[in-house]
Design a protein around this motif. Structure first.
Motif, PDB file in Angstrom:
ATOM      1  N   ALA A  65      14.752  75.191  44.600  1.00 17.76           N
ATOM      2  CA  ALA A  65      13.504  74.609  45.093  1.00 17.76           C
ATOM      3  C   ALA A  65      13.408  73.141  44.712  1.00 17.76           C
ATOM      4  O   ALA A  65      12.941  72.313  45.512  1.00 17.76           O
ATOM      5  N   GLN A  66      13.848  72.819  43.492  1.00 18.73           N
ATOM      6  CA  GLN A  66      13.799  71.420  43.080  1.00 18.73           C
ATOM      7  C   GLN A  66      14.724  70.564  43.930  1.00 18.73           C
ATOM      8  O   GLN A  66      14.366  69.448  44.312  1.00 18.73           O
ATOM      9  N   THR A  67      15.913  71.096  44.252  1.00 14.08           N
ATOM     10  CA  THR A  67      16.850  70.346  45.090  1.00 14.08           C
ATOM     11  C   THR A  67      16.230  70.032  46.442  1.00 14.08           C
ATOM     12  O   THR A  67      16.351  68.914  46.972  1.00 14.08           O
ATOM     13  N   GLN A  68      15.542  71.034  47.007  1.00 17.25           N
ATOM     14  CA  GLN A  68      14.889  70.819  48.302  1.00 17.25           C
ATOM     15  C   GLN A  68      13.752  69.806  48.184  1.00 17.25           C
ATOM     16  O   GLN A  68      13.569  68.955  49.061  1.00 17.25           O
ATOM     17  N   THR A  69      12.987  69.900  47.094  1.00 15.08           N
ATOM     18  CA  THR A  69      11.879  68.967  46.886  1.00 15.08           C
ATOM     19  C   THR A  69      12.396  67.556  46.678  1.00 15.08           C
ATOM     20  O   THR A  69      11.821  66.586  47.188  1.00 15.08           O
ATOM     21  N   VAL A  70      13.484  67.419  45.917  1.00 16.55           N
ATOM     22  CA  VAL A  70      14.095  66.097  45.712  1.00 16.55           C
ATOM     23  C   VAL A  70      14.546  65.509  47.039  1.00 16.55           C
ATOM     24  O   VAL A  70      14.352  64.311  47.307  1.00 16.55           O
ATOM     25  N   ALA A  71      15.149  66.332  47.880  1.00 19.46           N
ATOM     26  CA  ALA A  71      15.614  65.856  49.184  1.00 19.46           C
ATOM     27  C   ALA A  71      14.449  65.342  50.022  1.00 19.46           C
ATOM     28  O   ALA A  71      14.552  64.290  50.669  1.00 19.46           O
ATOM     29  N   ARG A  72      13.335  66.072  50.001  1.00 22.85           N
ATOM     30  CA  ARG A  72      12.167  65.626  50.760  1.00 22.85           C
ATOM     31  C   ARG A  72      11.604  64.328  50.176  1.00 22.85           C
ATOM     32  O   ARG A  72      11.206  63.422  50.909  1.00 22.85           O
ATOM     33  N   ALA A  73      11.579  64.254  48.862  1.00 19.70           N
ATOM     34  CA  ALA A  73      11.052  63.047  48.208  1.00 19.70           C
ATOM     35  C   ALA A  73      11.919  61.837  48.540  1.00 19.70           C
ATOM     36  O   ALA A  73      11.402  60.749  48.831  1.00 19.70           O
ATOM     37  N   LYS A  74      13.235  62.014  48.490  1.00 21.50           N
ATOM     38  CA  LYS A  74      14.146  60.903  48.805  1.00 21.50           C
ATOM     39  C   LYS A  74      14.000  60.450  50.250  1.00 21.50           C
ATOM     40  O   LYS A  74      14.241  59.289  50.576  1.00 21.50           O
ATOM     41  N   ALA A  75      13.581  61.391  51.101  1.00 18.07           N
ATOM     42  CA  ALA A  75      13.385  61.053  52.517  1.00 18.07           C
ATOM     43  C   ALA A  75      12.038  60.382  52.765  1.00 18.07           C
ATOM     44  O   ALA A  75      11.742  59.983  53.894  1.00 18.07           O
ATOM     45  N   GLY A  76      11.217  60.267  51.702  1.00 25.67           N
ATOM     46  CA  GLY A  76       9.948  59.557  51.848  1.00 25.67           C
ATOM     47  C   GLY A  76       8.721  60.435  51.850  1.00 25.67           C
ATOM     48  O   GLY A  76       7.623  59.969  52.164  1.00 25.67           O
ATOM     49  N   ASP A  77       8.864  61.719  51.481  1.00 22.12           N
ATOM     50  CA  ASP A  77       7.728  62.640  51.432  1.00 22.12           C
ATOM     51  C   ASP A  77       6.963  62.406  50.129  1.00 22.12           C
ATOM     52  O   ASP A  77       7.404  62.810  49.046  1.00 22.12           O
ATOM     53  N   GLU A  78       5.809  61.756  50.218  1.00 17.08           N
ATOM     54  CA  GLU A  78       5.044  61.420  49.019  1.00 17.08           C
ATOM     55  C   GLU A  78       4.527  62.665  48.311  1.00 17.08           C
ATOM     56  O   GLU A  78       4.434  62.694  47.078  1.00 17.08           O
ATOM     57  N   ARG A  79       4.158  63.688  49.066  1.00 17.05           N
ATOM     58  CA  ARG A  79       3.664  64.910  48.448  1.00 17.05           C
ATOM     59  C   ARG A  79       4.766  65.587  47.632  1.00 17.05           C
ATOM     60  O   ARG A  79       4.516  66.081  46.524  1.00 17.05           O
ATOM     61  N   ALA A  80       5.969  65.592  48.141  1.00 19.01           N
ATOM     62  CA  ALA A  80       7.081  66.177  47.405  1.00 19.01           C
ATOM     63  C   ALA A  80       7.366  65.371  46.144  1.00 19.01           C
ATOM     64  O   ALA A  80       7.638  65.939  45.076  1.00 19.01           O
ATOM     65  N   PHE A  81       7.288  64.064  46.264  1.00 13.57           N
ATOM     66  CA  PHE A  81       7.518  63.215  45.090  1.00 13.57           C
ATOM     67  C   PHE A  81       6.450  63.479  44.026  1.00 13.57           C
ATOM     68  O   PHE A  81       6.766  63.602  42.834  1.00 13.57           O
ATOM     69  N   ALA A  82       5.188  63.585  44.451  1.00 11.99           N
ATOM     70  CA  ALA A  82       4.112  63.861  43.500  1.00 11.99           C
ATOM     71  C   ALA A  82       4.324  65.195  42.812  1.00 11.99           C
ATOM     72  O   ALA A  82       4.068  65.346  41.607  1.00 11.99           O
ATOM     73  N   GLU A  83       4.818  66.191  43.558  1.00 13.39           N
ATOM     74  CA  GLU A  83       5.081  67.503  42.974  1.00 13.39           C
ATOM     75  C   GLU A  83       6.128  67.414  41.867  1.00 13.39           C
ATOM     76  O   GLU A  83       6.043  68.115  40.855  1.00 13.39           O
ATOM     77  N   LEU A  84       7.096  66.526  42.031  1.00 14.44           N
ATOM     78  CA  LEU A  84       8.152  66.379  41.037  1.00 14.44           C
ATOM     79  C   LEU A  84       7.665  65.668  39.772  1.00 14.44           C
ATOM     80  O   LEU A  84       8.021  66.048  38.661  1.00 14.44           O
ATOM     81  N   VAL A  85       6.858  64.624  39.960  1.00 14.30           N
ATOM     82  CA  VAL A  85       6.546  63.760  38.814  1.00 14.30           C
ATOM     83  C   VAL A  85       5.275  64.149  38.069  1.00 14.30           C
ATOM     84  O   VAL A  85       5.172  63.907  36.861  1.00 14.30           O
ATOM     85  N   GLU A  86       4.306  64.749  38.759  1.00 16.70           N
ATOM     86  CA  GLU A  86       3.011  64.954  38.120  1.00 16.70           C
ATOM     87  C   GLU A  86       3.066  65.939  36.969  1.00 16.70           C
ATOM     88  O   GLU A  86       2.277  65.847  36.021  1.00 16.70           O
ATOM     89  N   ARG A  87       3.990  66.881  36.993  1.00 17.95           N
ATOM     90  CA  ARG A  87       4.101  67.839  35.893  1.00 17.95           C
ATOM     91  C   ARG A  87       4.574  67.161  34.607  1.00 17.95           C
ATOM     92  O   ARG A  87       4.442  67.721  33.514  1.00 17.95           O
TER      93      ARG A  87
END
Length: 350
Positions: A5-27
């Motif tokens: 799941a993290q790999t998929q979220t990282v991929a979305r974040a790298k593609a510019g998905d701000e929500r995915a990036f927030a999910e990774l960093v806010e914790r």
């Protein structure tokens, strides 16, 4: 979040998905805030540096591969953001205040936390936001000896790079190789810098904290001492105040609230000097009624003080005192002005 799941979220974040990036960093937000707080000593500035960390991480997201090193990647960014901040905004040189009122030669003992004018307290309720097991190792990351005011004040006497070396190596448990890579230095220079940092810490830490080793849980005792302290002040009882203080106790008053403005800090050393200094405040001709509210800061008991002038019906925020309890007595009191109340969720008036 599992690895897939993290790999998929990282991929979305790298593609510019701000929500995915927030999910990774806010914790990681609260533990990064504590890290920046250790580096800077200021609660407010640490908040700004966490936001700067996330902004830098967003800008450089395409170069990150994800995986188990994500947390370490954020720490590298946060540490460098703090070092850049301290380079742009160097702290004034710490020295003994000309307004000291002490019973001993101040050169013979470490200066109290109040001698660091930009130091601010950290609310315990926010430390509880760090999930158990997230900090690595958790017991060291949030050990009382590495978050209490005496430790934070001593860290401020180190150079910025020495602070980074000490915090990364001794608090977070990073290896010398990992620390050297973050700082762009050699392993030898990191080991040498860490040795110098530890020597400086020994100069500015109280003797009982020289190795900042874990201490036994004294929460019940601390709460009992805090209640005695509050009761003595509210009754304006000089004898009771004296009984709750160590003979060599210190009281330090911050000059401003965690900033570079305001008057220089002032402190009193010795039970007799403290009681004499407080007597006019408690029951002199200009004495005001007190209401005290217990709270906690830096894993230490704290007391919020509200005052009411004669003829007034409400009690206005006045000061926050953080207590250092040792062997059933108050060894040190560090007083901050009411500007810090907001971080603790304390009201402006009762």
């Amino acid at each position: 979040m599992d690895e897939r799941a993290q790999t998929q979220t990282v991929a979305r974040a790298k593609a510019g998905d701000e929500r995915a990036f927030a999910e990774l960093v806010e914790r990681h937000q609260r533990e990064l805030h504590v890290h920046c707080y250790r580096m800077l000593g200021s609660f407010d500035e640490a908040q700004d540096l966490v936001q700067e960390t996330f902004l830098r991480a967003w800008r450089s997201r395409e170069g990150f591969r994800g995986g188990s090193q994500f947390r370490a990647w954020l720490y590298r960014i946060a540490t460098n953001a703090c070092l850049d901040f301290l380079s742009r905004h160097p702290r004034p040189r710490l020295a003994a205040s000309s307004q000291n009122q002490t019973s001993k030669n101040q050169e013979s003992a470490p200066l109290p936390p109040a001698a660091v004018p930009w130091l601010q307290p950290y609310p315990d309720q926010l430390l509880e936001e760090i999930p158990s097991g997230q900090a690595e190792p958790d017991a060291v990351f949030l050990a009382k000896e590495t978050i209490e005011l005496a430790f934070l004040a001593a860290v401020q006497y180190l150079t910025p790079r020495q602070r980074a070396m000490l915090i990364l190596r001794d608090v977070l448990g990073w290896s010398a190789k990992e620390t050297a890579a973050l700082l762009g230095a050699s392993v030898a220079s990191v080991n040498s810098g860490l040795q110098r940092a530890r020597l400086t810490m020994r100069t500015h830490l109280p003797p009982r904290r020289l190795d900042w080793t874990p201490s036994p849980d004294t929460g019940d005792q601390e709460r009992a001492v805090a209640r005695r302290y509050m009761d003595a002040l509210q009754r304006a009882d000089d004898a009771a105040v004296a009984l709750v203080l160590r003979e060599d106790a210190k009281v330090g008053h911050q000059g401003g609230s965690g900033g570079h403005r305001g008057t220089e800090p002032v402190w009193y050393e010795g039970r007799e000097a403290i009681v004499q200094a407080w007597a006019p405040i408690l029951h002199g001709p200009d004495a005001q009624d007190l209401r005290l509210v217990p709270t906690r800061a830096n894993l230490q008991p704290a007391v919020a003080t509200y005052v009411s002038a004669p003829g007034m019906s409400d009690f206005r925020a006045f000061a926050l005192a953080v207590l250092d309890v040792e062997d059933g007595l108050v060894a040190e009191v560090t007083v901050f002005d009411s500007q810090v109340f907001a971080a603790f969720g304390l009201p402006d008036a009762l």
